[in-house]
Write a protein that holds these residues in place. Structure first.
Motif, short mmCIF file in Angstrom:
data_model
loop_
_atom_site.label_atom_id
_atom_site.label_comp_id
_atom_site.label_asym_id
_atom_site.label_seq_id
_atom_site.Cartn_x
_atom_site.Cartn_y
_atom_site.Cartn_z
N GLN A 197 1.95 -4.93 -12.30
CA GLN A 197 1.73 -5.82 -11.18
C GLN A 197 1.13 -5.07 -10.00
O GLN A 197 1.43 -3.90 -9.77
N THR A 198 0.26 -5.76 -9.28
CA THR A 198 -0.33 -5.16 -8.08
C THR A 198 0.75 -4.99 -7.03
O THR A 198 1.45 -5.95 -6.69
N PRO A 199 0.94 -3.76 -6.52
CA PRO A 199 2.00 -3.56 -5.53
C PRO A 199 1.72 -4.32 -4.24
O PRO A 199 0.56 -4.49 -3.83
N LEU A 200 2.78 -4.82 -3.64
CA LEU A 200 2.64 -5.53 -2.37
C LEU A 200 2.41 -4.54 -1.24
O LEU A 200 2.98 -3.44 -1.23
N PRO A 201 1.57 -4.89 -0.28
CA PRO A 201 1.37 -3.99 0.86
C PRO A 201 2.65 -3.90 1.69
O PRO A 201 3.44 -4.84 1.73
N PRO A 202 2.87 -2.77 2.32
CA PRO A 202 4.10 -2.62 3.12
C PRO A 202 4.07 -3.57 4.32
O PRO A 202 3.01 -3.85 4.88
N ASP A 203 5.23 -4.06 4.70
CA ASP A 203 5.35 -4.93 5.86
C ASP A 203 5.57 -4.05 7.09
O ASP A 203 6.71 -3.76 7.49
#
Length: 225
Positions: free
Chosen positions: A18-24
């Motif tokens: 899965q494409t990692p989510l960008p950091p918040d």
């Protein structure tokens, strides 16, 4: 099959994750802010002065009415014969009315007066976009009115900082000033005079820019002490 082809084949055959989510980033800094003491104007001023002094910069508290006169006194005390400034800058008129000896407008392309600029200019004055209390840092956005060399070439750099534009952190400055709406070609973060430790890991000041940084911090009358 070459080694390159073999590597590429194995990469293409590898399972797709899965494409990692960008950091918040916003949430991260919100959590940091919630855990820290509430910053006040007074605490920001004190911390900025402390940090700037640590970086070998000097902070002089001035008011909106007396900063040109204080600058004149500082120039006289240091024997400054020429002070470079942006003739179209926001503080130019107040500066010109102060009677400072040796005012020199930055009003020509550098190729037309390179020798004078680099060899016969004692100090330069720039405005700032703000300051960061956490690190004792100035935010400077050079433009046509105040080119980059104005803060880079003279041995002494005077910087005018409005106390109303002090921020607790860099993230707060970026967010509240909405940097994402547009930035200059060269945005600067300046903490103290220029320094380098490239030679024998020995810290030296003034190697690639000003040897002195003097911040004129605009404060209210009661905050000068």
């Amino acid at each position: 099959m070459s080694a390159r082809d073999n590597i590429l084949r194995r990469l293409r055959a590898a399972p797709q994750g899965q494409t990692p989510l960008p950091p918040d980033v916003g949430a991260f800094h919100a959590a940091l802010a919630a855990a820290a003491p509430v910053g006040t104007r007074a605490s920001r001023i004190e911390l900025f002065c402390e940090k700037m002094t640590f970086w070998h910069g000097e902070v002089v508290r001035v008011t909106r009415n007396n900063w040109p006169q204080k600058l004149r006194e500082l120039c006289a005390a240091r024997g400054i014969r020429s002070l470079l400034y942006g003739a179209q800058g926001e503080h130019a008129r107040a500066l010109e009315a102060a009677g400072i000896d040796g005012l020199k407008p930055y009003d020509r392309p550098v190729d037309e007066w390179k020798k004078e600029l680099f060899e016969d200019t004692d100090a330069g004055l720039t405005s700032t976009r703000g300051g960061i209390a956490e690190t004792g840092t100035l935010i400077i956005w050079p433009d046509a009115a105040e080119p980059r060399l104005l803060s880079l070439v003279p041995p002494i750099h005077f910087a005018l900082l409005d106390g109303d534009r002090l921020y607790d952190t860099l993230f707060q400055a970026i967010s509240e000033q909405q940097w994402s709406d547009g930035m200059p070609t060269n945005a600067l973060l300046v903490s103290g005079p220029s320094k380098t430790a490239d030679i024998q890991v020995t810290l030296a000041y003034g190697a690639h820019g000003p040897k002195e940084l003097i911040v004129l911090l605009l404060v209210n009358e009661e905050e000068q002490a």
